[in-house]
Design a protein around this motif. Structure first.
Motif, PDB file in Angstrom:
ATOM      1  N   ARG A  46       0.863  -1.178   0.000  1.00 11.48           N
ATOM      2  CA  ARG A  46       0.000   0.000   0.000  1.00 11.48           C
ATOM      3  C   ARG A  46       0.900   1.229   0.000  1.00 11.48           C
ATOM      4  NH1 ARG A  46      -5.346   0.384   3.047  1.00 11.48           N
ATOM      5  NH2 ARG A  46      -5.909  -0.462   1.035  1.00 11.48           N
ATOM      6  N   THR A  96       1.408   3.794  -9.443  1.00 13.48           N
ATOM      7  CA  THR A  96       0.230   4.452  -8.873  1.00 13.48           C
ATOM      8  C   THR A  96      -0.305   5.476  -9.866  1.00 13.48           C
ATOM      9  OG1 THR A  96       1.461   6.301  -7.913  1.00 13.48           O
ATOM     10  CG2 THR A  96       1.236   4.320  -6.540  1.00 13.48           C
ATOM     11  N   TRP A 118      -1.716   8.830  -1.838  1.00 13.71           N
ATOM     12  CA  TRP A 118      -2.144   7.864  -2.849  1.00 13.71           C
ATOM     13  C   TRP A 118      -3.108   6.842  -2.267  1.00 13.71           C
ATOM     14  CZ3 TRP A 118       3.265   9.116  -3.132  1.00 13.71           C
ATOM     15  CH2 TRP A 118       3.645   9.782  -4.288  1.00 13.71           C
ATOM     16  N   GLU A 152      -2.897   3.689  -2.333  1.00  9.72           N
ATOM     17  CA  GLU A 152      -3.137   2.790  -3.458  1.00  9.72           C
ATOM     18  C   GLU A 152      -2.390   1.475  -3.235  1.00  9.72           C
ATOM     19  OE1 GLU A 152      -2.820   3.533  -8.178  1.00  9.72           O
ATOM     20  OE2 GLU A 152      -3.072   5.312  -6.925  1.00  9.72           O
TER      21      GLU A 152
END
Length: 177
Positions: free
Chosen positions: A23, A53, A64, A66
């Motif tokens: 992540r 990303t 982010w 992400e």
């Protein structure tokens, strides 16, 4: 001596330990590459795999949050995160990179811990000249799974850090840990 069938070729699943979910949380104090800001994105590379990303426009402290998921066949490989500034009309500028080992995390996973109180620290990795950690990195048992939090200081650039978290995904049919 012959066996009763064709030789079995090894498939990816035979070598696959599982999936590493990285992540990419955020960037902190990233370098300015445009006039007043940057349009950063992160590329994660491990072996031949490469994921990126989305671009966040005009932000040197981007969030982010992400997930980038890489398949792991070799726990000795490192992950290289490179931050780039997205440019419309020219080649994207590099804004530093950081490398980290996944081995301490995999070793903690191999302990096959279970039922620990949430928040238990299983192992820590200290920042050193050999790694890109900006601060101590902890592998922690959280809600029934192991996660590793990383704050990485970017190299080859005047400033910037990237915060990330590792999680593991077991794949049925894979070799496993």
């Amino acid at each position: 001596m012959t066996t009763g069938g064709p030789a079995r070729t090894s498939s990816l699943m035979d070598d696959l330990l599982g999936l590493l979910r990285i992540r990419i949380k955020r960037g902190v104090n990233l370098a300015v590459r445009d006039i007043h800001s940057s349009d950063p994105y992160v590329v994660a590379k491990m072996g031949k795999q490469k994921l990126k990303t989305r671009v966040i426009n005009k932000d040197v402290n981007p969030e982010w949050n992400e997930d980038l998921t890489l398949s792991v066949t070799d726990p000795n490989l490192t992950v290289l995160l490179t931050v780039y500034d997205h440019d419309m009309f020219s080649k994207d500028d590099k804004m530093g990179d950081a490398e980290f080992e996944i081995k301490p995390y995999i070793e903690a996973l191999r302990m096959q811990l279970d039922g620990l109180p949430s928040g238990t620290i299983v192992t820590t990795v200290q920042p050193s000249r050999r790694n890109c950690l900006a601060e101590e990195s902890r592998v922690t048992w959280v809600d029934g799974k192991l996660v590793q939090d990383l704050v990485l200081r970017l190299r080859h650039v005047e400033c910037g850090e990237v915060e990330a978290q590792l999680q593991w995904i077991d794949l049925p049919g894979s070799k496993g840990l």
